[in-house]
Write an enzyme that holds these catalytic residues in place. Structure first.
Site, PDB file in Angstrom:
ATOM      1  N   ASP A  58       0.848  -1.176   0.000  1.00 45.27           N
ATOM      2  CA  ASP A  58       0.000   0.000   0.000  1.00 45.27           C
ATOM      3  C   ASP A  58       0.890   1.234   0.000  1.00 45.27           C
ATOM      4  O   ASP A  58       2.002   1.206   0.544  1.00 45.27           O
ATOM      5  CB  ASP A  58      -0.926   0.025   1.220  1.00 45.27           C
ATOM      6  CG  ASP A  58      -2.161   0.883   0.978  1.00 45.27           C
ATOM      7  OD1 ASP A  58      -3.224   0.312   0.686  1.00 45.27           O
ATOM      8  OD2 ASP A  58      -2.054   2.122   1.059  1.00 45.27           O
ATOM      9  N   ASP A 107      -8.525   2.461  -6.035  1.00 45.23           N
ATOM     10  CA  ASP A 107      -8.972   3.850  -6.127  1.00 45.23           C
ATOM     11  C   ASP A 107      -9.732   4.055  -7.443  1.00 45.23           C
ATOM     12  O   ASP A 107      -9.159   3.905  -8.518  1.00 45.23           O
ATOM     13  CB  ASP A 107      -7.762   4.783  -6.068  1.00 45.23           C
ATOM     14  CG  ASP A 107      -8.154   6.257  -6.044  1.00 45.23           C
ATOM     15  OD1 ASP A 107      -9.354   6.554  -6.169  1.00 45.23           O
ATOM     16  OD2 ASP A 107      -7.254   7.094  -5.911  1.00 45.23           O
ATOM     17  N   ASP A 143     -16.889  -1.513  -5.458  1.00 44.76           N
ATOM     18  CA  ASP A 143     -18.284  -1.092  -5.396  1.00 44.76           C
ATOM     19  C   ASP A 143     -18.619  -0.122  -6.518  1.00 44.76           C
ATOM     20  O   ASP A 143     -19.780   0.249  -6.686  1.00 44.76           O
ATOM     21  CB  ASP A 143     -18.541  -0.381  -4.062  1.00 44.76           C
ATOM     22  CG  ASP A 143     -17.690   0.873  -3.943  1.00 44.76           C
ATOM     23  OD1 ASP A 143     -16.478   0.738  -3.733  1.00 44.76           O
ATOM     24  OD2 ASP A 143     -18.227   1.983  -4.116  1.00 44.76           O
TER      25      ASP A 143
END
Length: 201
Positions: A58, A107, A143
């Site tokens: 990350d 993202d 999502d």
């Protein structure tokens, strides 16, 4: 571990390859999460599968500090985290070294100037195809419907991969533990869309 962008760019040859042997000193299967955030999902996998190794990448050091703290609380010896831009690590992906790659909730920023930062690209698929073991798989979940269908169309055009499910894509994700990102978006009524593919033999 923290890999600075500058050092990765100029001295990539001094960094270890992302393999179980180089990072853990053994030959266990290695599973990788790109954009692991606070590490809930990956720590759950590591706790449930002590005979495999897990690596989380990350760009946020603050998120990884929490991930490392959680791993320490669980006394997990089979997990490591790297703070770095995942794209800069692609040269360190060794052939046939990964059992699984997870890209969950990348993202989805759709503004034009951020498009170049999106992680799901043909370059990523080149890297993953090379790094996955013959029976290895890639799991993608988000999502964001528009972004998801862009990724779905891209993977469906890549004949190096085949889906592990009969449906075109799946909705929902019954993991043993749900990340805070998934909990957040599902509270807003946004379904989790996902697909899983494996490398063709």
């Amino acid at each position: 571990m923290t890999f600075s962008a500058r050092w990765l760019y100029h001295h990539i040859q001094h960094f270890p390859m992302l393999t179980s042997e180089a990072l853990f000193g053994n030959q266990r299967p290695l599973e990788l999460e790109i954009g692991c955030g606070f590490g809930e999902f990956l720590c759950a996998l590591a706790e449930a599968n002590p005979t495999a190794n897990f690596l989380g990448i990350d760009i946020s050091e603050s998120s990884l500090l929490q991930a490392a703290s959680q791993a320490a609380k669980l006394n997990l010896m089979n997990i490591k985290f790297i703070a770095a831009n995942a794209r800069q690590l692609y040269p360190l992906f060794a052939p046939d070294s990964l059992q699984a790659v997870y890209l969950h909730f990348p993202d989805p920023n759709r503004r034009r100037k951020f498009r170049k930062r999106q992680i799901f690209t043909p370059v990523l698929l080149d890297t993953v195809s090379r790094a996955l073991r013959p029976d290895g798989y890639l799991s993608v979940m988000t999502d964001h419907s528009e972004y998801f269908h862009e990724m779905l169309e891209l993977i469906e055009q890549d004949h190096r991969f085949e889906k592990t499910h009969a449906e075109r894509y799946l909705s929902g994700f019954g993991a043993p533990i749900i990340s805070r990102y998934q909990r957040l978006w599902e509270r807003h009524g946004l379904p989790t869309l996902r697909f899983e593919v494996r490398r063709r033999l």
